[in-house]
Design a protein around this motif. Structure first.
Motif, PDB file in Angstrom:
ATOM      1  N   GLU A   1       0.932  -0.951  -0.174  1.00  0.00           N
ATOM      2  CA  GLU A   1      -0.527  -0.282  -0.075  1.00  0.00           C
ATOM      3  C   GLU A   1       1.024   1.754   0.483  1.00  0.00           C
ATOM      4  O   GLU A   1       1.744   1.295  -0.006  1.00  0.00           O
ATOM      5  CB  GLU A   1      -0.901   0.461   1.249  1.00  0.00           C
ATOM      6  N   ALA A   2       0.038   2.337  -0.525  1.00  0.00           N
ATOM      7  CA  ALA A   2       1.227   3.532   0.128  1.00  0.00           C
ATOM      8  C   ALA A   2       2.146   3.595   1.218  1.00  0.00           C
ATOM      9  O   ALA A   2       2.672   4.509   0.957  1.00  0.00           O
ATOM     10  CB  ALA A   2       0.523   4.574  -0.611  1.00  0.00           C
ATOM     11  N   ASP A   3       1.288   3.444   2.001  1.00  0.00           N
ATOM     12  CA  ASP A   3       2.391   3.833   3.286  1.00  0.00           C
ATOM     13  C   ASP A   3       2.422   2.081   4.243  1.00  0.00           C
ATOM     14  O   ASP A   3       3.322   2.635   5.412  1.00  0.00           O
ATOM     15  CB  ASP A   3       1.245   5.018   4.600  1.00  0.00           C
ATOM     16  N   GLY A   4       2.666   1.434   3.536  1.00  0.00           N
ATOM     17  CA  GLY A   4       3.154  -0.084   3.910  1.00  0.00           C
ATOM     18  C   GLY A   4       3.386  -1.198   3.165  1.00  0.00           C
ATOM     19  O   GLY A   4       2.775  -1.041   1.988  1.00  0.00           O
ATOM     20  N   PHE A   5       3.773  -2.185   3.276  1.00  0.00           N
ATOM     21  CA  PHE A   5       3.730  -3.630   2.863  1.00  0.00           C
ATOM     22  C   PHE A   5       4.140  -4.969   3.818  1.00  0.00           C
ATOM     23  O   PHE A   5       4.362  -4.580   5.293  1.00  0.00           O
ATOM     24  CB  PHE A   5       4.504  -3.325   2.025  1.00  0.00           C
ATOM     25  N   ILE A   6       3.602  -5.734   3.610  1.00  0.00           N
ATOM     26  CA  ILE A   6       4.161  -7.225   4.167  1.00  0.00           C
ATOM     27  C   ILE A   6       4.764  -7.605   2.951  1.00  0.00           C
ATOM     28  O   ILE A   6       4.082  -8.411   1.970  1.00  0.00           O
ATOM     29  CB  ILE A   6       2.928  -7.661   4.749  1.00  0.00           C
ATOM     30  N   LEU A   7       5.879  -8.526   3.683  1.00  0.00           N
ATOM     31  CA  LEU A   7       6.656  -9.837   2.970  1.00  0.00           C
ATOM     32  C   LEU A   7       6.239 -10.600   3.419  1.00  0.00           C
ATOM     33  O   LEU A   7       6.848 -10.724   4.434  1.00  0.00           O
ATOM     34  CB  LEU A   7       7.706  -8.894   2.685  1.00  0.00           C
TER      35      LEU A   7
END
Length: 141
Positions: A39-45
């Motif tokens: 997302e614009a303000d975060g991520f999950i890997l």
């Protein structure tokens, strides 16, 4: 499509200490079974091996925290896990990271183990890692 590792590294640098480098993220994203929800303000890997998946990192910008961003990323990752045939998800979280633990427990994850002194802190101390797991066939509490 592989997300931009430079963008992910910039988010990670503002969200987590120590941060992962662009090169490290690029290497991970090029490995089989690794994907990101962004997302614009975060991520999950995430990384999948067989019917298991691991949360490698979840990073949300400080100004976007406590607005449901982490929850949305976790929900997206679990939905992708289901479509990929994953039955169990696990992660490691620092024993002193109560905010992250609350999020993961709200997602139905339970403690299944502990790694003593796993996370080194800048002042020289070490913090245990809690191993949290969730079977995706289990309904949320």
């Amino acid at each position: 499509m592989i997300p931009d590792p430079a963008r992910l590294a910039a988010i990670h640098a503002r969200a987590i200490t120590p941060a992962w480098t662009e090169a490290a993220l690029r290497d991970l994203l090029n490995q089989p079974g690794v994907w990101a929800e962004v997302e614009a303000d975060g991520f999950i890997l995430m990384r999948q091996a067989g019917d298991e998946a691991e949360v490698l990192t979840l990073a949300v910008l400080p100004e976007a925290r406590r607005r449901g961003r982490g929850l949305a990323l976790m929900q997206a990752a679990l939905a992708t896990c289901r479509t990929r045939g994953v039955s169990d998800v696990f992660l490691e979280v620092a024993a002193d990271n109560t905010a992250a633990q609350a999020l993961y427990r709200a997602m139905g994850m339970v403690e299944s183990g502990r790694r003593r002194g796993y996370y080194a802190r800048s002042e020289g101390s070490a913090v245990d890692a809690l191993i949290l797991t969730r079977n995706l066939g289990r309904a949320l509490p």
